[in-house]
Write a protein that holds these residues in place. Structure first.
Motif, PDB file in Angstrom:
ATOM      1  N   ARG A 146       0.835  -1.198   0.000  1.00 16.61           N
ATOM      2  CA  ARG A 146       0.000   0.000   0.000  1.00 16.61           C
ATOM      3  C   ARG A 146       0.872   1.250   0.000  1.00 16.61           C
ATOM      4  NH1 ARG A 146      -4.552  -1.406   4.637  1.00 16.61           N
ATOM      5  NH2 ARG A 146      -5.447  -3.256   3.597  1.00 16.61           N
ATOM      6  N   ARG A 147       0.279   2.302  -0.520  1.00 13.83           N
ATOM      7  CA  ARG A 147       0.990   3.581  -0.490  1.00 13.83           C
ATOM      8  C   ARG A 147       1.280   4.005   0.948  1.00 13.83           C
ATOM      9  NH1 ARG A 147      -1.334   7.871  -4.948  1.00 13.83           N
ATOM     10  NH2 ARG A 147      -1.626   6.442  -6.701  1.00 13.83           N
ATOM     11  N   SER A 148       0.318   3.796   1.838  1.00  9.82           N
ATOM     12  CA  SER A 148       0.501   4.188   3.238  1.00  9.82           C
ATOM     13  C   SER A 148       1.663   3.426   3.868  1.00  9.82           C
ATOM     14  CB  SER A 148      -0.777   3.947   4.033  1.00  9.82           C
ATOM     15  OG  SER A 148      -1.183   2.584   3.936  1.00  9.82           O
ATOM     16  N   THR A 149       1.813   2.159   3.522  1.00 10.71           N
ATOM     17  CA  THR A 149       2.924   1.356   4.045  1.00 10.71           C
ATOM     18  C   THR A 149       4.250   1.882   3.525  1.00 10.71           C
ATOM     19  OG1 THR A 149       1.528  -0.609   4.165  1.00 10.71           O
ATOM     20  CG2 THR A 149       3.907  -0.960   4.159  1.00 10.71           C
TER      21      THR A 149
END
Length: 304
Positions: A146-149
């Motif tokens: 994920r982008r957040s990760t």
């Protein structure tokens, strides 16, 4: 979690050379700093005893100035300049000056200060804009990440970098105090935590206000230049505010106004904890804005 740690390990591996040089440099600087402290607190007179120095027609120097020059001994004013309270340095016998405060003052050294700024700006500008520019972000996000990760890994890796830099200085202090030089007192390792926290907070604050720019940019150079411009403006604001009392409020617009490693190390007050909290707050707000920008922006190719 595994994806997060894998990215962090990759990021630290990519900068291992620079990080190793920086940590060794900080360790060596701490050793040199403590050598100067030892010479100040317990000076060694290596001069040959001179019974007298005859004065020539133009007037010769006495023994004492020559002895002081050959020692290369720094006066107490240098430590006051780097943040040690004047009442703890001036008029005090050198052997009774506060070792912990003098060691914490290294956090205000220009080399340490510039290194923190350099790491903060470079890590932030490379976090997203640098990955986009190199084309590696597309490859990374093509996997089940994920982008957040990805962004969280960038933040965690930077936090580890600043922690290592702070620990390198502390290791130099501990080695100097216990193994190498004669100093007035041996502070326990836990007493250096406020100094380490101040170093990390300032570095992460610089990282925090540069990261949103990187999160929305396609060019690492552009993000770095804007981050550098904000940093230089903050430094200029501090200088300007100290020259004109009626503009004291300008200093509060700069994160550097809230960086006080010596005061935090000695006896932190509510105001100093607030200042440290402001640095952490700048990082937190910048990180939140970065997540919002990065999660919503369009990325080149199939970057996610």
């Amino acid at each position: 979690m595994m994806a997060l740690l894998t990215i962090v390990r990759k990021l630290l591996g990519e900068t291992r050379g620079s990080l190793l040089i920086s940590t060794l440099g900080f360790f060596g600087l701490a050793l040199l700093w403590n050598w100067g402290m030892s010479e100040f607190q317990f000076p060694t007179d290596t001069d040959e005893p001179a019974a007298s120095v005859s004065a020539d027609s133009e007037g010769a120097e006495t023994d004492e100035p020559r002895r002081e020059r050959r020692r290369g001994r720094a006066g107490p004013q240098i430590y006051v300049f780097f943040g040690v309270p004047a009442e703890q340095m001036l008029g005090i016998p050198p052997s009774e000056t506060p070792t912990l405060a003098m060691q914490a003052a290294i956090a205000n050294h220009p080399l340490v200060f510039l290194a923190l700024l350099g790491w903060g700006i470079s890590r932030a500008s490379a976090a997203v804009a640098g990955e986009v520019e190199r084309g590696t972000l597309d490859l990374t996000l093509s996997r089940p990440i994920r982008r957040s990760t990805f962004l969280a890994a960038q933040i965690l890796a930077t936090l580890i970098v600043f922690a290592l830099l702070g620990l390198a200085i502390t290791a130099g202090h501990l080695a100097s105090t216990r193994l190498i030089y004669r100093l007035n007192g041996t502070p326990p390792p836990i007493d250096y935590l406020p100094m380490i926290g101040s170093l990390i907070a300032l570095g992460m604050a610089v990282f925090g206000y540069t990261l949103p720019i990187s999160s929305g940019s396609l060019s690492r150079a552009r993000a770095g230049i804007i981050g550098l411009a904000i940093t230089l403006t903050g430094i200029a604001g501090i200088i300007f505010a100290r020259q004109y009392e009626e503009y004291d409020w300008v200093a509060n617009l700069s994160v550097f106004q809230f960086y006080a490693p010596v005061a935090n190390t000695l006896s932190p007050t509510q105001e100093q904890w607030t200042d440290l909290g402001i640095l952490v707050g700048v990082f937190a707000v910048g990180s939140i804005i970065s997540f919002v920008i990065f999660l919503r922006r369009d990325l080149p190719s199939n970057s996610g």
